[in-house]
Design a protein around this motif. Structure first.
Motif, short mmCIF file in Angstrom:
data_model
loop_
_atom_site.label_atom_id
_atom_site.label_comp_id
_atom_site.label_asym_id
_atom_site.label_seq_id
_atom_site.Cartn_x
_atom_site.Cartn_y
_atom_site.Cartn_z
N GLY A 138 5.57 5.49 1.51
CA GLY A 138 5.31 4.09 1.84
C GLY A 138 6.05 3.13 0.94
O GLY A 138 5.85 1.93 1.01
N ALA A 139 6.91 3.63 0.08
CA ALA A 139 7.76 2.80 -0.77
C ALA A 139 9.08 3.53 -0.96
O ALA A 139 9.09 4.75 -1.16
CB ALA A 139 7.09 2.54 -2.12
N ILE B 254 2.15 -2.44 -7.24
CA ILE B 254 3.35 -3.25 -7.32
C ILE B 254 4.54 -2.31 -7.31
O ILE B 254 4.67 -1.44 -8.18
CB ILE B 254 3.38 -4.11 -8.60
CG1 ILE B 254 2.20 -5.08 -8.62
CG2 ILE B 254 4.70 -4.87 -8.69
CD1 ILE B 254 2.22 -6.09 -7.49
N ALA B 255 5.40 -2.45 -6.31
CA ALA B 255 6.57 -1.58 -6.17
C ALA B 255 7.83 -2.40 -6.33
O ALA B 255 7.98 -3.46 -5.73
CB ALA B 255 6.57 -0.90 -4.80
N THR C 94 9.71 9.60 -1.26
CA THR C 94 10.69 9.09 -2.21
C THR C 94 10.38 9.66 -3.58
O THR C 94 9.22 9.69 -4.00
CB THR C 94 10.64 7.55 -2.29
OG1 THR C 94 11.03 7.00 -1.04
CG2 THR C 94 11.55 7.02 -3.38
N LEU C 95 11.40 10.16 -4.26
CA LEU C 95 11.21 10.67 -5.61
C LEU C 95 11.13 9.50 -6.57
O LEU C 95 12.09 8.76 -6.75
CB LEU C 95 12.37 11.60 -6.00
CG LEU C 95 12.31 12.16 -7.42
CD1 LEU C 95 11.08 13.04 -7.59
CD2 LEU C 95 13.58 12.93 -7.74
N ASP D 212 0.84 -1.18 0.00
CA ASP D 212 0.00 0.00 0.00
C ASP D 212 0.88 1.24 0.00
O ASP D 212 1.74 1.40 0.87
CB ASP D 212 -0.91 0.01 1.23
CG ASP D 212 -1.98 -1.05 1.16
OD1 ASP D 212 -2.38 -1.41 0.03
OD2 ASP D 212 -2.41 -1.54 2.22
N VAL D 213 0.67 2.10 -0.97
CA VAL D 213 1.51 3.28 -1.16
C VAL D 213 0.62 4.49 -1.43
O VAL D 213 -0.44 4.37 -2.04
CB VAL D 213 2.49 3.07 -2.34
CG1 VAL D 213 3.34 4.32 -2.58
CG2 VAL D 213 3.37 1.86 -2.10
N THR D 214 1.07 5.65 -0.97
CA THR D 214 0.41 6.91 -1.30
C THR D 214 1.24 7.62 -2.35
O THR D 214 2.44 7.84 -2.16
CB THR D 214 0.26 7.80 -0.05
OG1 THR D 214 -0.55 7.12 0.91
CG2 THR D 214 -0.41 9.12 -0.41
#
Length: 537
Positions: A398-399, A448-449, A384-385, A340-342
């Motif tokens: 979140g990643a 998917i990261a 994170t960029l 889960d990422v924003t």
């Protein structure tokens, strides 16, 4: 160049490293929270201008912003300035590259001399025990020399700039030993020749050093002392000594664990027997301390070079990602992982039309200045960029590592970006340049990261429907507006001040999505952990 604010007073100094955009105030959302009850929620801003100078500006605080005791609305800062907000005072410090110290012309004359010196220190050259000293004048002189040598060892340990360090070594040696001229030389690793790096002399003239003496020091790694070099049998054929009328000479190696770093030379052109073996002992002691300081300096430069390379890497990846990769905590597998990422998308409004009004070179400068400010804000909030897409910035929360409050962080970041843009535009208007407007979209969801690309080039990114929704929300945001999804709003908690917007239809979704325009964050909202705390996974 690095700039800091140092909190004055208290038991322990507190330092804040400044980025290109900084806010100071009582509210925890500020870059620097000032725990002072008479300081406003957002009291002042410190911004790096296009000319490379920092500017402090009061933003309508109740009690004002003071620089060196003077109330200011705006002021260009210089290193050493004291900035007062309420009862709190900071000192602004800025490190700028120093100019290289001038090197007077020094040449080595290739004298045809084969020295047979056997340099040793006789027992009489050592410092006598106190009980054996009968002359109080001798005792005082010896004490003063030892005091200066002790102070030298302390001073050499704190210099970071090599040229300044070498200057201090020579200048301090002049305090200890009476001489007319002094030269410090460093060994060139490739040519194995001595290269003059700093010179001090009482008369402005060209210095010709005897290659014979330098060869003696370099080949045998031993000190040379000549009480009267003009008649010294060891150097009687050395033309440079004869022509300059040098009466006394000392030259000592700079040795660190038997590693030759260079040499130090001192001479007297007036007095015969100006130097004694005790002087040589002290001079050798100075050289030993100097060698340690020089070796430490070179090691520090190596570390700094590695840090520079690391900084170059951080320009492509966010600092938290770099740290995870360097420490081995994170492996960028091509397969990726679901998490889960924003996602935060920030896009310049009217960029195409703006590009038509300005030269391409000017637009490149504008983008670089804009990205510098926005990425600083993104990193400060633990983001994170992901990438730049034209004039668009894509940030992740979140990643590659989980954040306990990713949705709340992303909204804080978006609000801070708008504040930073306000300051960015103020400086542009002052320069007669066009303002920049942006819209921001934020969404949270499962993606998917991982590292995606070829075997030669990998890029860490996220893929999924939630990413497309974030991009869609960004396109809907008006200039100066932050649009978030209902999912992000719910996960961010009850602290977000927002207004509902008309539901929108998104490609691939049967039902329209409810969206919200962010107005702010309540004062009761818990502050984000600035250090980027991670959620255990």
């Amino acid at each position: 160049m690095a700039a800091k604010l140092i909190l004055l007073g208290g038991d322990h100094p507190v330092e804040h490293v400044l980025s290109s955009f900084n806010t100071l105030g009582r509210h925890p959302d500020n870059s620097i929270q000032v725990l002072d009850r008479i300081v406003s929620k957002e009291h002042s801003r410190i911004t790096l201008g296009p000319d490379g100078r920092y500017v402090v500006r009061d933003v309508g605080s109740l009690n004002g912003t003071f620089v060196n005791g003077e109330k200011v609305s705006e002021r260009v800062l210089k290193s050493g300035d004291q900035i007062s907000l309420g009862n709190t005072t900071y000192r602004f410090t800025e490190d700028r590259p120093q100019d290289k110290l001038p090197i007077r012309k020094v040449t080595m004359t290739p004298d045809q001399v084969q020295s047979q010196v056997q340099s040793t220190l006789a027992a009489s050259s050592t410092f006598l025990p106190e009980k054996d000293i009968k002359d109080i004048t001798v005792l005082r002189a010896d004490y003063e020399k030892l005091r200066v040598a002790h102070e030298l060892s302390q001073k050499l340990s704190i210099d970071a700039d090599l040229d300044t360090l070498l200057q201090k070594i020579v200048d301090e040696a002049f305090l200890l030993i009476r001489a007319d001229r002094a030269v410090i030389l460093l060994l060139d690793a490739e040519t194995e020749d001595f290269v003059p790096r700093y010179v001090r002399q009482k008369r402005d003239e060209e210095i010709k050093l005897s290659k014979s003496i330098l060869d003696e020091v370099r080949t045998k790694k031993r000190a040379v002392l000549s009480s009267d070099a003009m008649v010294d049998e060891r150097f009687k054929a050395a033309k440079s000594i004869i022509m300059q009328g040098i009466r006394s000479t000392m030259c000592v190696p700079l040795l660190y664990n038997d590693k030759l770093l260079g040499a130090m030379h001192m001479d007297s052109m007036l007095a015969t027997g100006a130097f004694t073996e005790k002087d040589l002992l002290l001079f050798s002691g100075i050289a030993t301390q100097a060698a340690v300081a020089i070796e430490n300096n070179m090691l520090a430069q190596k570390i700094e070079h590695e840090a520079t390379a690391r900084a170059q890497f951080q320009r492509l990846l966010s600092p938290n990602l770099v740290e995870q990769i360097v420490s081995g905590q994170l492996t960028l597998n091509q397969g990726g992982a679901r998490r889960d990422v924003t996602m935060l998308f920030a896009d310049i409004r009217g960029f195409t039309a703006m590009s038509e009004r300005h030269a391409p070179e000017e637009m490149v400068v504008t983008l670089n200045e804009y990205f510098e400010v926005m990425v600083d804000v993104l990193f400060r909030h633990g983001g994170t960029l992901d990438k730049y897409v034209g004039d668009e910035i894509i940030g992740l929360f979140g990643a590659p590592v989980d954040l306990v409050d990713a949705p709340l962080r992303s909204i804080r970041c978006a609000l801070d970006m708008m504040r930073a843009l306000e300051e960015f535009n103020r400086l542009r208007v002052d320069q007669g340049r066009e303002k920049v407007s942006i819209g921001i979209g934020v969404n949270t969801g499962s993606v998917i990261a991982g590292a995606i690309g070829s075997s030669r080039t990998l890029q860490y990114t996220v893929i999924g429907d939630a990413v497309n929704i974030a991009a869609r929300l960004c396109s809907l945001a008006k200039p100066g507006e932050i649009i978030i999804s209902e999912t992000t709003l719910e996960l961010a908690g009850p602290h977000i001040l927002s207004e509902p917007r008309k539901p929108v239809q998104v490609k691939g979704k049967r039902e329209a999505l409810q969206i919200y325009s962010v107005q702010g964050i309540r004062d009761t909202a818990p502050p984000s952990n600035r250090s980027g705390s991670l959620m255990s996974t």
